[in-house]
Design a protein around this motif. Structure first.
Motif, PDB file in Angstrom:
ATOM      1  N   THR A  29       0.832  -1.202   0.000  1.00 27.63           N
ATOM      2  CA  THR A  29       0.000   0.000   0.000  1.00 27.63           C
ATOM      3  C   THR A  29       0.868   1.253   0.000  1.00 27.63           C
ATOM      4  O   THR A  29       0.576   2.221  -0.712  1.00 27.63           O
ATOM      5  CB  THR A  29      -0.933  -0.001   1.222  1.00 27.63           C
ATOM      6  N   ASP A  30       1.941   1.223   0.787  1.00 29.00           N
ATOM      7  CA  ASP A  30       2.857   2.370   0.810  1.00 29.00           C
ATOM      8  C   ASP A  30       3.466   2.610  -0.571  1.00 29.00           C
ATOM      9  O   ASP A  30       3.624   3.763  -0.996  1.00 29.00           O
ATOM     10  CB  ASP A  30       3.976   2.130   1.826  1.00 29.00           C
ATOM     11  N   ALA A  31       3.790   1.528  -1.263  1.00 26.84           N
ATOM     12  CA  ALA A  31       4.368   1.661  -2.607  1.00 26.84           C
ATOM     13  C   ALA A  31       3.368   2.278  -3.577  1.00 26.84           C
ATOM     14  O   ALA A  31       3.733   3.096  -4.437  1.00 26.84           O
ATOM     15  CB  ALA A  31       4.833   0.297  -3.108  1.00 26.84           C
ATOM     16  N   VAL A  32       2.095   1.888  -3.441  1.00 24.61           N
ATOM     17  CA  VAL A  32       1.046   2.448  -4.298  1.00 24.61           C
ATOM     18  C   VAL A  32       0.899   3.944  -4.044  1.00 24.61           C
ATOM     19  O   VAL A  32       0.819   4.755  -4.984  1.00 24.61           O
ATOM     20  CB  VAL A  32      -0.287   1.718  -4.057  1.00 24.61           C
ATOM     21  N   ILE A  33       0.867   4.333  -2.765  1.00 23.70           N
ATOM     22  CA  ILE A  33       0.728   5.751  -2.422  1.00 23.70           C
ATOM     23  C   ILE A  33       1.930   6.549  -2.931  1.00 23.70           C
ATOM     24  O   ILE A  33       1.788   7.652  -3.473  1.00 23.70           O
ATOM     25  CB  ILE A  33       0.566   5.910  -0.901  1.00 23.70           C
ATOM     26  N   GLU A  34       3.116   5.988  -2.765  1.00 24.82           N
ATOM     27  CA  GLU A  34       4.320   6.677  -3.220  1.00 24.82           C
ATOM     28  C   GLU A  34       4.300   6.880  -4.739  1.00 24.82           C
ATOM     29  O   GLU A  34       4.624   7.969  -5.240  1.00 24.82           O
ATOM     30  CB  GLU A  34       5.564   5.891  -2.820  1.00 24.82           C
ATOM     31  N   MET A  35       3.909   5.842  -5.473  1.00 23.12           N
ATOM     32  CA  MET A  35       3.852   5.962  -6.930  1.00 23.12           C
ATOM     33  C   MET A  35       2.799   6.978  -7.359  1.00 23.12           C
ATOM     34  O   MET A  35       3.008   7.737  -8.317  1.00 23.12           O
ATOM     35  CB  MET A  35       3.560   4.603  -7.561  1.00 23.12           C
ATOM     36  N   ALA A  36       1.667   6.995  -6.658  1.00 21.48           N
ATOM     37  CA  ALA A  36       0.637   7.990  -6.973  1.00 21.48           C
ATOM     38  C   ALA A  36       1.196   9.399  -6.797  1.00 21.48           C
ATOM     39  O   ALA A  36       0.979  10.279  -7.642  1.00 21.48           O
ATOM     40  CB  ALA A  36      -0.592   7.778  -6.097  1.00 21.48           C
ATOM     41  N   GLY A  37       1.909   9.608  -5.703  1.00 23.80           N
ATOM     42  CA  GLY A  37       2.502  10.922  -5.480  1.00 23.80           C
ATOM     43  C   GLY A  37       3.522  11.282  -6.542  1.00 23.80           C
ATOM     44  O   GLY A  37       3.524  12.404  -7.066  1.00 23.80           O
ATOM     45  N   ASN A  38       4.383  10.323  -6.855  1.00 26.55           N
ATOM     46  CA  ASN A  38       5.412  10.580  -7.863  1.00 26.55           C
ATOM     47  C   ASN A  38       4.814  10.836  -9.248  1.00 26.55           C
ATOM     48  O   ASN A  38       5.389  11.569 -10.057  1.00 26.55           O
ATOM     49  CB  ASN A  38       6.384   9.394  -7.938  1.00 26.55           C
ATOM     50  N   SER A  39       3.660  10.190  -9.504  1.00 26.79           N
ATOM     51  CA  SER A  39       3.012  10.333 -10.812  1.00 26.79           C
ATOM     52  C   SER A  39       1.995  11.468 -10.835  1.00 26.79           C
ATOM     53  O   SER A  39       1.330  11.685 -11.858  1.00 26.79           O
ATOM     54  CB  SER A  39       2.309   9.019 -11.183  1.00 26.79           C
ATOM     55  N   ARG A  40       1.852  12.159  -9.704  1.00 26.51           N
ATOM     56  CA  ARG A  40       0.887  13.251  -9.576  1.00 26.51           C
ATOM     57  C   ARG A  40      -0.541  12.798  -9.860  1.00 26.51           C
ATOM     58  O   ARG A  40      -1.340  13.519 -10.460  1.00 26.51           O
ATOM     59  CB  ARG A  40       1.276  14.421 -10.483  1.00 26.51           C
ATOM     60  N   VAL A  41      -0.822  11.567  -9.414  1.00 26.99           N
ATOM     61  CA  VAL A  41      -2.183  11.037  -9.502  1.00 26.99           C
ATOM     62  C   VAL A  41      -2.849  11.243  -8.142  1.00 26.99           C
ATOM     63  O   VAL A  41      -2.322  10.779  -7.125  1.00 26.99           O
ATOM     64  CB  VAL A  41      -2.186   9.541  -9.878  1.00 26.99           C
ATOM     65  N   PRO A  42      -3.983  11.932  -8.072  1.00 26.39           N
ATOM     66  CA  PRO A  42      -4.635  12.165  -6.781  1.00 26.39           C
ATOM     67  C   PRO A  42      -5.000  10.837  -6.098  1.00 26.39           C
ATOM     68  O   PRO A  42      -5.357   9.862  -6.767  1.00 26.39           O
ATOM     69  CB  PRO A  42      -5.892  12.952  -7.155  1.00 26.39           C
ATOM     70  N   TRP A  43      -4.908  10.832  -4.780  1.00 27.49           N
ATOM     71  CA  TRP A  43      -5.301   9.646  -4.035  1.00 27.49           C
ATOM     72  C   TRP A  43      -5.966  10.076  -2.729  1.00 27.49           C
ATOM     73  O   TRP A  43      -5.747  11.179  -2.241  1.00 27.49           O
ATOM     74  CB  TRP A  43      -4.110   8.729  -3.754  1.00 27.49           C
ATOM     75  N   PHE A  44      -6.819   9.208  -2.214  1.00 26.21           N
ATOM     76  CA  PHE A  44      -7.428   9.447  -0.908  1.00 26.21           C
ATOM     77  C   PHE A  44      -7.774   8.124  -0.258  1.00 26.21           C
ATOM     78  O   PHE A  44      -7.706   7.067  -0.883  1.00 26.21           O
ATOM     79  CB  PHE A  44      -8.661  10.356  -1.018  1.00 26.21           C
ATOM     80  N   GLU A  45      -8.126   8.196   1.030  1.00 28.70           N
ATOM     81  CA  GLU A  45      -8.413   7.000   1.822  1.00 28.70           C
ATOM     82  C   GLU A  45      -9.910   6.827   2.022  1.00 28.70           C
ATOM     83  O   GLU A  45     -10.650   7.805   2.132  1.00 28.70           O
ATOM     84  CB  GLU A  45      -7.743   7.080   3.192  1.00 28.70           C
ATOM     85  N   VAL A  46     -10.330   5.569   2.103  1.00 34.70           N
ATOM     86  CA  VAL A  46     -11.673   5.216   2.554  1.00 34.70           C
ATOM     87  C   VAL A  46     -11.526   4.290   3.762  1.00 34.70           C
ATOM     88  O   VAL A  46     -10.425   3.844   4.086  1.00 34.70           O
ATOM     89  CB  VAL A  46     -12.482   4.514   1.452  1.00 34.70           C
ATOM     90  N   THR A  47     -12.623   4.015   4.420  1.00 38.44           N
ATOM     91  CA  THR A  47     -12.621   3.083   5.549  1.00 38.44           C
ATOM     92  C   THR A  47     -13.753   2.083   5.378  1.00 38.44           C
ATOM     93  O   THR A  47     -14.706   2.327   4.646  1.00 38.44           O
ATOM     94  CB  THR A  47     -12.802   3.816   6.889  1.00 38.44           C
ATOM     95  N   GLU A  48     -13.625   0.973   6.082  1.00 38.01           N
ATOM     96  CA  GLU A  48     -14.701  -0.019   6.085  1.00 38.01           C
ATOM     97  C   GLU A  48     -15.760   0.321   7.125  1.00 38.01           C
ATOM     98  O   GLU A  48     -16.928  -0.048   6.961  1.00 38.01           O
ATOM     99  CB  GLU A  48     -14.130  -1.417   6.370  1.00 38.01           C
ATOM    100  N   THR A  49     -15.362   0.979   8.182  1.00 37.57           N
ATOM    101  CA  THR A  49     -16.302   1.264   9.270  1.00 37.57           C
ATOM    102  C   THR A  49     -16.638   2.745   9.322  1.00 37.57           C
ATOM    103  O   THR A  49     -15.857   3.600   8.889  1.00 37.57           O
ATOM    104  CB  THR A  49     -15.706   0.833  10.631  1.00 37.57           C
ATOM    105  N   LEU A  50     -17.790   3.040   9.860  1.00 38.32           N
ATOM    106  CA  LEU A  50     -18.285   4.406   9.960  1.00 38.32           C
ATOM    107  C   LEU A  50     -17.394   5.207  10.910  1.00 38.32           C
ATOM    108  O   LEU A  50     -17.225   4.837  12.069  1.00 38.32           O
ATOM    109  CB  LEU A  50     -19.724   4.383  10.479  1.00 38.32           C
ATOM    110  N   PRO A  51     -16.826   6.324  10.451  1.00 36.87           N
ATOM    111  CA  PRO A  51     -16.006   7.149  11.346  1.00 36.87           C
ATOM    112  C   PRO A  51     -16.821   7.685  12.514  1.00 36.87           C
ATOM    113  O   PRO A  51     -18.014   7.959  12.384  1.00 36.87           O
ATOM    114  CB  PRO A  51     -15.523   8.284  10.431  1.00 36.87           C
TER     115      PRO A  51
END
Length: 222
Positions: free
Chosen positions: A178-200
């Motif tokens: 997951t860290d590698a995916v986030i890092e590549m998104a940042g390096n590629s300037r592809v927006p990313w965000f988080e979701v959750t399985e449970t209600l915050p």
């Protein structure tokens, strides 16, 4: 033990179903409660839980939640009288319909654009927004099951990220992949965000989902 005691006393039990929380049915049976009304969200989703690659996260499927809301209202009508329930059910149904309309609005501008996910959690939402999944299912399955991801498979996913319009990760899990995916998104300037399985904490379901749709809209508009 405390949860099993609660189940023993329950008049209404709501579970996800589809293999996500089978322990609820097992504990309810062990509790000896044979009179409770039991609703499985998957049963109101129009999906096939026996299908290969079935996504059990149906609280991201607004049609399922719309149908479940009506079923909960009907079940409660047979349990306790409440003159205002019908109006509250209708209000919630309108709000959930609004979520579906919000997703459809995103689809008008971004249909066909690709996404990468680390887990299948938000795929119903992303599909409602008209987006196309670029993620190999073997990757999301491995992350979800917390099993090793072959280096070649991880590299395949990383190579696809520059083609994506957005990357979405499960904020409640993580690891090197997951860290590698986030890092590549940042390096590629592809927006990313988080979701959750449970209600915050502190959020109503509709506010939670509307906020995620806003994040998606903002990400796709960059």
């Amino acid at each position: 033990p405390r949860v099993q005691l609660d189940l023993a006393k329950a008049d209404l039990v709501i579970a996800n179903g589809g293999g996500y929380d089978d322990f609820v049915d097992e504990m309810l049976e062990a509790s000896g409660n044979t009179t409770a009304v039991v609703l499985h969200a998957v049963d109101f989703s129009g999906t096939d839980p026996t299908a290969e690659g079935f996504n059990e996260h149906v609280w991201y499927l607004y049609g399922a939640m719309l149908n479940l809301t009506g079923a909960i209202g009907e079940a409660l009508d047979g349990i306790v009288e409440d003159a205002d329930r019908a109006s509250r059910v209708s209000a919630l149904e309108r709000d959930i319909t609004g979520l579906a309309e919000q997703a459809s609005t995103i689809a008008l501008e971004h249909a066909g654009e690709g996404y990468i996910v680390t887990e299948p959690v938000p795929e119903y939402l992303l599909g409602a927004a008209g987006l196309t999944n670029l993620t190999p299912p073997e990757f999301t399955e491995a992350i979800e099951e917390d099993t090793d991801v072959a280096p070649a498979l991880l590299q395949d996913v990383l190579n696809r990220i520059p083609e994506a319009a957005v990357v979405v990760v499960n904020g409640q899990t993580g690891g090197p992949q997951t860290d590698a995916v986030i890092e590549m998104a940042g390096n590629s300037r592809v927006p990313w965000f988080e979701v959750t399985e449970t209600l915050p904490d502190g959020l109503h379901y509709v506010a939670w989902q509307a906020g995620l749709l806003d994040l998606l809209q903002d990400s796709l508009s960059r």
